[in-house]
Write a protein that holds these residues in place. Structure first.
Motif, PDB file in Angstrom:
ATOM      1  N   VAL A 286      38.380  45.990  20.014  1.00 43.26           N
ATOM      2  CA  VAL A 286      37.296  46.785  20.588  1.00 43.26           C
ATOM      3  C   VAL A 286      37.888  47.664  21.684  1.00 43.26           C
ATOM      4  CG1 VAL A 286      35.150  46.736  21.907  1.00 43.26           C
ATOM      5  CG2 VAL A 286      35.517  45.086  20.065  1.00 43.26           C
ATOM      6  N   PRO A 287      37.891  48.975  21.515  1.00 42.97           N
ATOM      7  CA  PRO A 287      38.456  49.852  22.544  1.00 42.97           C
ATOM      8  C   PRO A 287      37.695  49.741  23.864  1.00 42.97           C
ATOM      9  CG  PRO A 287      38.151  51.029  20.473  1.00 42.97           C
ATOM     10  CD  PRO A 287      37.431  49.721  20.335  1.00 42.97           C
ATOM     11  N   ALA A 288      38.434  49.799  24.960  1.00 42.48           N
ATOM     12  CA  ALA A 288      37.814  49.728  26.283  1.00 42.48           C
ATOM     13  C   ALA A 288      38.770  50.294  27.317  1.00 42.48           C
ATOM     14  CB  ALA A 288      37.463  48.286  26.641  1.00 42.48           C
ATOM     15  N   THR A 289      38.185  50.828  28.378  1.00 43.47           N
ATOM     16  CA  THR A 289      38.965  51.225  29.542  1.00 43.47           C
ATOM     17  C   THR A 289      38.912  50.090  30.550  1.00 43.47           C
ATOM     18  OG1 THR A 289      38.492  53.578  29.213  1.00 43.47           O
ATOM     19  CG2 THR A 289      39.188  52.893  31.420  1.00 43.47           C
ATOM     20  N   VAL A 290      40.023  49.413  30.740  1.00 45.31           N
ATOM     21  CA  VAL A 290      40.103  48.307  31.692  1.00 45.31           C
ATOM     22  C   VAL A 290      41.079  48.703  32.788  1.00 45.31           C
ATOM     23  CG1 VAL A 290      40.620  45.873  32.040  1.00 45.31           C
ATOM     24  CG2 VAL A 290      39.617  46.637  29.868  1.00 45.31           C
ATOM     25  N   VAL A 291      40.587  48.776  34.008  1.00 46.80           N
ATOM     26  CA  VAL A 291      41.384  49.225  35.142  1.00 46.80           C
ATOM     27  C   VAL A 291      41.630  48.034  36.059  1.00 46.80           C
ATOM     28  CG1 VAL A 291      41.526  50.805  37.100  1.00 46.80           C
ATOM     29  CG2 VAL A 291      40.366  51.525  34.983  1.00 46.80           C
ATOM     30  N   LEU A 292      42.893  47.636  36.153  1.00 45.29           N
ATOM     31  CA  LEU A 292      43.296  46.543  37.028  1.00 45.29           C
ATOM     32  C   LEU A 292      44.030  47.163  38.217  1.00 45.29           C
ATOM     33  CD1 LEU A 292      44.505  44.043  34.284  1.00 45.29           C
ATOM     34  CD2 LEU A 292      42.302  44.057  35.475  1.00 45.29           C
ATOM     35  N   HIS A 293      43.295  47.337  39.303  1.00 45.98           N
ATOM     36  CA  HIS A 293      43.859  48.009  40.467  1.00 45.98           C
ATOM     37  C   HIS A 293      44.944  47.150  41.120  1.00 45.98           C
ATOM     38  CE1 HIS A 293      40.734  51.080  40.306  1.00 45.98           C
ATOM     39  NE2 HIS A 293      39.801  50.137  40.292  1.00 45.98           N
ATOM     40  N   PRO A 294      46.008  47.757  41.601  1.00 47.80           N
ATOM     41  CA  PRO A 294      47.058  46.987  42.274  1.00 47.80           C
ATOM     42  C   PRO A 294      46.622  46.420  43.617  1.00 47.80           C
ATOM     43  CG  PRO A 294      47.516  49.330  42.434  1.00 47.80           C
ATOM     44  CD  PRO A 294      46.361  49.181  41.484  1.00 47.80           C
ATOM     45  N   GLU A 295      45.564  46.997  44.177  1.00 52.19           N
ATOM     46  CA  GLU A 295      44.989  46.508  45.428  1.00 52.19           C
ATOM     47  C   GLU A 295      43.477  46.432  45.254  1.00 52.19           C
ATOM     48  OE1 GLU A 295      48.014  48.359  48.776  1.00 52.19           O
ATOM     49  OE2 GLU A 295      46.330  49.585  48.091  1.00 52.19           O
ATOM     50  N   GLY A 296      42.804  45.919  46.264  1.00 49.00           N
ATOM     51  CA  GLY A 296      41.352  45.944  46.236  1.00 49.00           C
ATOM     52  C   GLY A 296      40.704  44.592  46.441  1.00 49.00           C
ATOM     53  N   THR A 297      39.707  44.565  47.311  1.00 54.22           N
ATOM     54  CA  THR A 297      38.927  43.361  47.564  1.00 54.22           C
ATOM     55  C   THR A 297      37.516  43.555  47.022  1.00 54.22           C
ATOM     56  OG1 THR A 297      38.294  44.165  49.757  1.00 54.22           O
ATOM     57  CG2 THR A 297      40.292  42.799  49.615  1.00 54.22           C
ATOM     58  N   HIS A 298      36.700  42.541  47.182  1.00 51.37           N
ATOM     59  CA  HIS A 298      35.331  42.554  46.661  1.00 51.37           C
ATOM     60  C   HIS A 298      34.461  43.297  47.668  1.00 51.37           C
ATOM     61  CE1 HIS A 298      33.008  40.755  43.385  1.00 51.37           C
ATOM     62  NE2 HIS A 298      32.013  40.546  44.228  1.00 51.37           N
ATOM     63  N   SER A 299      34.562  44.627  47.660  1.00 56.02           N
ATOM     64  CA  SER A 299      33.895  45.379  48.717  1.00 56.02           C
ATOM     65  C   SER A 299      33.574  46.801  48.281  1.00 56.02           C
ATOM     66  CB  SER A 299      34.754  45.393  49.990  1.00 56.02           C
ATOM     67  OG  SER A 299      36.040  45.891  49.733  1.00 56.02           O
ATOM     68  N   TRP A 300      32.686  47.438  49.033  1.00 57.53           N
ATOM     69  CA  TRP A 300      32.040  48.681  48.636  1.00 57.53           C
ATOM     70  C   TRP A 300      32.950  49.888  48.508  1.00 57.53           C
ATOM     71  CZ3 TRP A 300      27.636  49.289  46.259  1.00 57.53           C
ATOM     72  CH2 TRP A 300      26.705  48.247  46.311  1.00 57.53           C
ATOM     73  N   PRO A 301      33.950  50.091  49.353  1.00 57.24           N
ATOM     74  CA  PRO A 301      34.785  51.285  49.155  1.00 57.24           C
ATOM     75  C   PRO A 301      35.415  51.351  47.770  1.00 57.24           C
ATOM     76  CG  PRO A 301      35.181  50.334  51.319  1.00 57.24           C
ATOM     77  CD  PRO A 301      34.318  49.353  50.578  1.00 57.24           C
ATOM     78  N   TYR A 302      35.773  50.212  47.209  1.00 59.19           N
ATOM     79  CA  TYR A 302      36.380  50.189  45.880  1.00 59.19           C
ATOM     80  C   TYR A 302      35.337  50.448  44.795  1.00 59.19           C
ATOM     81  CZ  TYR A 302      40.079  48.094  48.631  1.00 59.19           C
ATOM     82  OH  TYR A 302      41.029  47.855  49.592  1.00 59.19           O
ATOM     83  N   TRP A 303      34.137  49.933  44.981  1.00 61.46           N
ATOM     84  CA  TRP A 303      33.083  50.155  43.978  1.00 61.46           C
ATOM     85  C   TRP A 303      32.636  51.601  43.974  1.00 61.46           C
ATOM     86  CZ3 TRP A 303      30.637  45.300  46.499  1.00 61.46           C
ATOM     87  CH2 TRP A 303      31.317  44.171  46.048  1.00 61.46           C
ATOM     88  N   GLN A 304      32.651  52.236  45.135  1.00 62.70           N
ATOM     89  CA  GLN A 304      32.323  53.666  45.167  1.00 62.70           C
ATOM     90  C   GLN A 304      33.347  54.454  44.354  1.00 62.70           C
ATOM     91  OE1 GLN A 304      30.844  55.954  48.708  1.00 62.70           O
ATOM     92  NE2 GLN A 304      32.918  56.804  48.676  1.00 62.70           N
ATOM     93  N   GLN A 305      34.625  54.126  44.506  1.00 60.52           N
ATOM     94  CA  GLN A 305      35.646  54.823  43.742  1.00 60.52           C
ATOM     95  C   GLN A 305      35.517  54.528  42.257  1.00 60.52           C
ATOM     96  OE1 GLN A 305      37.803  57.148  45.122  1.00 60.52           O
ATOM     97  NE2 GLN A 305      38.018  57.612  42.919  1.00 60.52           N
ATOM     98  N   ASP A 306      35.197  53.275  41.905  1.00 61.77           N
ATOM     99  CA  ASP A 306      34.983  52.927  40.497  1.00 61.77           C
ATOM    100  C   ASP A 306      33.808  53.708  39.920  1.00 61.77           C
ATOM    101  OD1 ASP A 306      37.069  51.064  40.175  1.00 61.77           O
ATOM    102  OD2 ASP A 306      35.848  49.433  40.976  1.00 61.77           O
ATOM    103  N   LEU A 307      32.773  53.899  40.717  1.00 64.76           N
ATOM    104  CA  LEU A 307      31.624  54.687  40.274  1.00 64.76           C
ATOM    105  C   LEU A 307      32.063  56.091  39.886  1.00 64.76           C
ATOM    106  CD1 LEU A 307      28.448  54.907  40.071  1.00 64.76           C
ATOM    107  CD2 LEU A 307      28.549  55.817  42.413  1.00 64.76           C
ATOM    108  N   HIS A 308      32.889  56.703  40.720  1.00 64.95           N
ATOM    109  CA  HIS A 308      33.392  58.048  40.435  1.00 64.95           C
ATOM    110  C   HIS A 308      34.288  58.041  39.197  1.00 64.95           C
ATOM    111  CE1 HIS A 308      32.965  59.577  44.891  1.00 64.95           C
ATOM    112  NE2 HIS A 308      31.885  58.918  44.471  1.00 64.95           N
ATOM    113  N   ASP A 309      35.209  57.086  39.152  1.00 64.78           N
ATOM    114  CA  ASP A 309      36.208  57.082  38.080  1.00 64.78           C
ATOM    115  C   ASP A 309      35.602  56.781  36.709  1.00 64.78           C
ATOM    116  OD1 ASP A 309      38.067  57.584  40.043  1.00 64.78           O
ATOM    117  OD2 ASP A 309      38.824  55.517  40.136  1.00 64.78           O
ATOM    118  N   SER A 310      34.558  55.975  36.673  1.00 70.25           N
ATOM    119  CA  SER A 310      33.970  55.566  35.398  1.00 70.25           C
ATOM    120  C   SER A 310      33.008  56.602  34.829  1.00 70.25           C
ATOM    121  CB  SER A 310      33.217  54.239  35.562  1.00 70.25           C
ATOM    122  OG  SER A 310      32.152  54.370  36.494  1.00 70.25           O
ATOM    123  N   TRP A 311      32.507  57.497  35.672  1.00 73.23           N
ATOM    124  CA  TRP A 311      31.446  58.398  35.228  1.00 73.23           C
ATOM    125  C   TRP A 311      31.851  59.306  34.063  1.00 73.23           C
ATOM    126  CZ3 TRP A 311      26.836  58.898  34.132  1.00 73.23           C
ATOM    127  CH2 TRP A 311      26.263  60.142  33.847  1.00 73.23           C
TER     128      TRP A 311
END
Length: 320
Positions: A286-311
């Protein structure tokens, strides 16, 4: 400007108490009871859910004109916002979508619910929890009718909302063209996943047994996106997770220092779940875009960037 769908419906949605005054009967069907225009591109709805027997607040970001467009449902984490979704409070989602031709639907509430239909009411979370029915059956036709939706939908979320988005997509593949999951453990069956779900619900005052029953209840497996991953074939799939190592973005998180302590540990565990889900998709081809960031915690700045990148991926699925 406040617009009321109908005075009668508003009255029926209110609870009236006092000597000699009877409580008004609620509507028999789900309906938009009230709509407030926050700006030309943002409205806040009060929606009566017949399934839950109460109203829910829903924020909608939308183009200013009435031309047809798709809809993106975006879910909160376990400690969802009160009165306003965390997405609008903690990210740049409003300006980000201001020039995009899509309705972005942001349910307010659902704290600790995993946006599911619970087996029993939960007093700690406010009674009847029927979010799955609300999101998949009641809300879409109301949004499409009011905001010129063209019937093309995607769904996304973070943490609790990430699991919920994956669960709903695999349970209702005909409804969604794709989903995005940021920092979510997309598993409901393994011992660690069950423990994490139970602890999350308990943390916000709910009783996890009221959702899908005890651990042996078949409902846990019925909501497992890992087991139902084959349903994602042909969908746009975007999944991301950090490593648990704080990056420079962590310093901007308003929840510091939790973002680099508890948030680091939680994201490290999520990383393992994400790698397991990635392997399952590979086994199924099943094709998918899976992004495993080299850094990042469970917090909003990273989710904001994911929102942009996934759109771009979701936009393509919604417009093709």
């Amino acid at each position: 400007m406040r617009r009321t769908a109908a005075a009668a419906l508003t009255l029926m949605a209110l609870v009236i108490s006092g000597t000699g005054i009877a409580r008004a009967d609620p509507p028999t069907e789900s309906t938009i009871v009230d709509m407030r225009d926050v700006s030309p591109n943002r409205s806040q709805l009060t929606v009566y859910s017949a399934a839950m027997g109460r109203t829910a607040t829903v924020d909608v970001l939308h183009p200013a004109d009435n031309g047809p467009r798709p809809t993106y449902y975006l879910l909160d984490g376990v400690d969802s916002g009160a009165g306003e979704t965390n997405w609008t409070q903690k990210t740049d989602i409003v300006p980000f979508f201001a020039d995009k031709r899509v309705n972005v639907v942001l349910p307010v509430g659902g704290r600790g619910s995993f946006y599911s239909d619970w087996e029993r009411p939960d007093p700690g979370l406010g009674g009847v929890q029927r979010w799955e029915t609300f999101l998949t059956r009641e809300l879409p036709p109301l949004i499409d009718a009011r905001f010129a939706g063209n019937g093309r939908n995607a769904i996304g979320g973070l943490s609790m909302g990430a699991l919920s988005a994956a669960t709903l997509t695999t349970r209702y593949p005909e409804l969604y063209r794709g989903f995005a999951a940021f920092s979510g453990c997309l598993d409901t069956v393994s011992a660690n996943a069950k423990l994490a779900i139970r602890n999350s619900i308990g943390w916000v005052g709910g009783n996890p047994d009221n959702m899908w029953g005890p651990d042996g209840d078949p409902a846990w497996a019925e909501h497992d996106p890992l087991a139902r991953a084959a349903a994602l074939r042909g969908k746009a799939v975007y999944i991301s997770a950090g490593s648990g190592t704080p990056g420079p973005e962590s310093l901007t998180d308003p929840l510091m220092p939790q973002a680099v302590t508890f948030g680091a540990v939680l994201e490290y565990l999520v990383r393992g779940c994400t790698e397991t889900f990635q392997q399952r998709l590979r086994e199924l081809d099943v094709p998918a875009t899976v992004v495993l960031h080299p850094e990042g915690t469970h917090s909003w700045p990273y989710w904001q960037q994911d929102l942009h990148d996934s759109w771009p991926l979701l936009e393509s699925a919604l417009t093709d």
